[in-house]
Each structure stands twice: as C-alpha cells, then as structure tokens.
Design a protein around this motif. Structure first.
Motif, short mmCIF file in Angstrom:
data_model
loop_
_atom_site.label_atom_id
_atom_site.label_comp_id
_atom_site.label_asym_id
_atom_site.label_seq_id
_atom_site.Cartn_x
_atom_site.Cartn_y
_atom_site.Cartn_z
N SER A 1 2.50 0.91 13.40
CA SER A 1 1.29 1.49 13.44
C SER A 1 -0.05 0.61 13.15
O SER A 1 -1.08 0.80 13.34
N SER B 1 -4.51 4.26 10.93
CA SER B 1 -3.44 4.13 10.04
C SER B 1 -3.93 3.09 9.14
O SER B 1 -4.53 2.02 9.46
N SER C 1 -2.69 0.87 7.23
CA SER C 1 -2.29 -0.67 7.44
C SER C 1 -2.87 -1.26 8.73
O SER C 1 -3.06 -2.57 8.69
N SER D 1 5.03 7.55 6.82
CA SER D 1 4.54 7.34 5.47
C SER D 1 3.46 8.01 4.75
O SER D 1 3.46 8.10 3.63
N TYR E 1 0.69 -1.05 0.07
CA TYR E 1 0.00 -0.07 -0.16
C TYR E 1 0.83 1.30 -0.02
O TYR E 1 1.59 1.32 0.79
O1 PMV Z 1 -0.30 2.35 7.60
P1 PMV Z 1 0.78 3.26 7.17
O2 PMV Z 1 0.34 4.71 6.99
O3 PMV Z 1 2.04 3.29 8.07
O4 PMV Z 1 1.50 3.00 5.64
C1 PMV Z 1 2.05 1.66 5.55
C2 PMV Z 1 2.78 1.63 4.39
C3 PMV Z 1 3.87 0.47 3.95
O5 PMV Z 1 4.20 -0.08 5.15
C4 PMV Z 1 5.22 1.18 3.17
C5 PMV Z 1 3.26 -0.36 2.91
C6 PMV Z 1 2.29 -1.34 3.66
O6 PMV Z 1 1.47 -1.69 2.95
O7 PMV Z 1 2.09 -1.56 4.79
#
Ligand code: PMV
Length: 317
Positions: free
Chosen positions: A101, A133, A135, A185, A17
C-alpha cells in the motif's frame, strides 16, 4: 497532460507507525522512520478523462473494494474529476505485509496529480499520499525518510521528509507466506488502540525511538539503529498480542526467523529484525553481511531477497 505514469518503491518502517490520531485524514498517533526498497516497485498509469471509471490491477479488473479505494483517492485530487481509468501493477506480493500500500498509493498520487495537470510540492504530495494509506507518504521522498506525526488538525504538517543519508545498508526480506493478510492495518491499529493495555506505553516511547533512529542514521551507527528498529517492532506487536481479540500475524516460521536473527547476532553478524502487519520478517544488516544472513534464513522460509535503499517516487517522462 491527460495520461501519466508514475513509479514508486515500497518502504519498510524501521521505527513503526501503528495507530491513528484522526482516522478520517490518516493522521498517525506516532512518528515513524523508514527505508525504501530499490528492487520492488508499483507502476501506475492514470488516464484523466475516460468513458467510465475503471481500475485494473495486474492486467485484470480490480476487485470492487480495491477499485473503490483507488477512485476515492482520485476524488481527493479533484472532487469534480472526470471518469478515470487506472492501471496498476506490483512486481512483488500484494497485501501480505510487504508494504504494497505504501508504493501503491504513492504511485497513484503522483500519476493522478500529473494526469490532472496539478503541480504540488513534495510535502503536499506526501500529505495527499498519506490520505490513501499512511505509509504511502514515506514512499514519496523514498530512501531514508521520517514521517512526523504533526500537530495541525488539517494534517498539513503530517508529512514525510527525506533524511539526507547515503548509507548503503541492506534489508534481507524473508517471505514466510505471501498470501494476503486476514486483518488489514487500519482495523488492526484500531483494535490495538481501543483494547491493548500497552497502548499508552507504545505512545509514550515512540517519539524517543524516532529521535534515537535519526541520531543513529546520522552517525551511521548500524547497531544503534538495529536495536531501536527491533524494539520498535516488538513494542508494536506487544500492542497486537494484547489486543482483544488478539492480533496474531505471526506464523511458526516467523518465530524461527526471529530466533535465527538473534543467533546470527550472537555469532557477530549484523542482523536486526523488523516486521509489519503480516508474517514476513525484514532483517536490517550491513551490505557485507547480507548474503550470509539470506543464506541462514533461506531454509526457514519460502523466499528470501536482498533489498537495497530505493529512491523517490517519480513520474515517468
Ligand atoms: O500504511 P498502512 O495503513 O498500511 O500501515 C502500515 C503499518 C505498518 O506497516 C505495520 C508499519 C509501518 O510503519 O509501515
């Protein structure tokens, strides 16, 4: 119930993602596929009704940025909530590209809902965790999960669902540097999206990667899954390296690990790399190859760990 504790495992995306189609609701630009990690977890207790709002992280008062994010997430559960006390701990490094997260907001969502006495379906819970978040929505079902980007404006169809597969693979986690990352991110995604000329190619190919990964999981074809997983990672990093200014999460040891993964594969060992917004490398491999992979990577990094598929987030009795 006024106090509830929940546990969630972090997840690692195998199809990544990266990018948002609507930032306010954390709606992703692309779908993604992930695997939960059994050995690591976040444990969070929410007391619904306290003398004042208070957030503790790892036994000490949380820094204001983090506390603000946590409390804003509780507002999503109930905009007219009473003051709350939150205590959260991770048994692994935080904010270093090790998916803290994902487990953090999944555990907070479940504990908050339970403490508030609200009962949501797994899909609704996943959609709510996503707001904290992105993920985190995948840590609600845990295990093998697919997060569909969805089409609804309110995000109700942008949720993670379990992929029914009991497939005993491993992720060898090579920790290059456990220090928190410099660019978060959300900020990193926005920069790739706004400035990388490769952004369109990333968008155009991501849904096919998800379909290929789902087919590979169903067929238990580790090589097919590994290849799509590794390429998804490198496509994501291509949008980072070509952003302005470039986002460089890698360190010299990261490159050494990626080269060693290729060397292992050339020697007939199953090993495919994936990475997140940080210098660490996670290597997908067969359970029978995990010790060999960990042994080969250990001299290159500060720590290695062999992770196995984790289960869903849960409220403790
Ligand atoms: O959930 P966030 O906003 O921390 O984004 C995660 C982004 C990545 O770890 C780089 C990719 C993913 O799909 O988890």
């Amino acid at each position: 119930m006024k106090v509830a504790t929940a546990v969630a495992h972090p997840n690692i995306a195998l199809v990544k993602y990266w990018g948002k189609r609507y930032i306010q609701l954390n709606l992703p630009a692309v779908s993604s596929v992930s695997l939960g990690i059994a050995e690591w977890s976040t444990t969070t207790t929410v007391r619904w009704g306290a003398p004042q709002d208070e957030v503790w992280f790892g036994g000490v008062p949380a820094i204001p940025d983090f506390a603000g994010r946590v409390l804003r997430h509780l507002d999503r559960i109930d905009a007219a909530r009473p003051p709350c006390r939150v205590e959260t701990t991770n048994d692994f490094p935080t904010g270093a590209g090790l998916a803290s997260s994902s487990s953090g907001f999944a555990a907070l969502t479940l504990a908050g809902l339970a403490a508030a006495g609200r009962d949501l379906t797994q899909r609704e819970t996943s959609a709510l965790a996503r707001r904290g978040s992105g993920s985190a929505c995948r840590s609600i079902p845990g295990g093998w999960a697919v997060w569909r980007r969805g089409n609804e404006a309110d995000g109700s169809d942008s949720v993670a669902e379990p992929i029914e597969a009991s497939w005993d693979v491993r992720l060898v986690i090579a920790v290059v540097d456990p220090a928190p990352k410099a660019v978060g991110s959300t900020q990193g995604m926005a920069r790739s999206q706004a400035t990388s000329p490769l952004w369109r190619a990333w968008l155009r190919t991501s849904e096919d990667d998800v379909a290929a990964a789902m087919a590979a999981i169903e067929a238990r074809d580790l090589e097919a899954l590994g290849l799509v997983c590794e390429q998804s990672t490198h496509k994501m990093f291509a949008t980072m390296f070509t952003a302005v200014p470039p986002l460089i999460y890698w360190q010299p040891a990261t490159v050494a690990v990626l080269r060693e993964v290729l060397a292992l594969r050339a020697a007939g060992i199953s090993a495919w790399a994936t990475m997140d917004a940080g210098p660490q490398v996670k290597v997908l491999c067969a359970a029978s190859d995990a010790a060999r992979v960990a042994e080969a990577l250990a001299p290159l990094v500060s720590r290695t760990m062999i992770a196995s598929p984790g289960g869903p987030a849960r409220v403790l009795p």
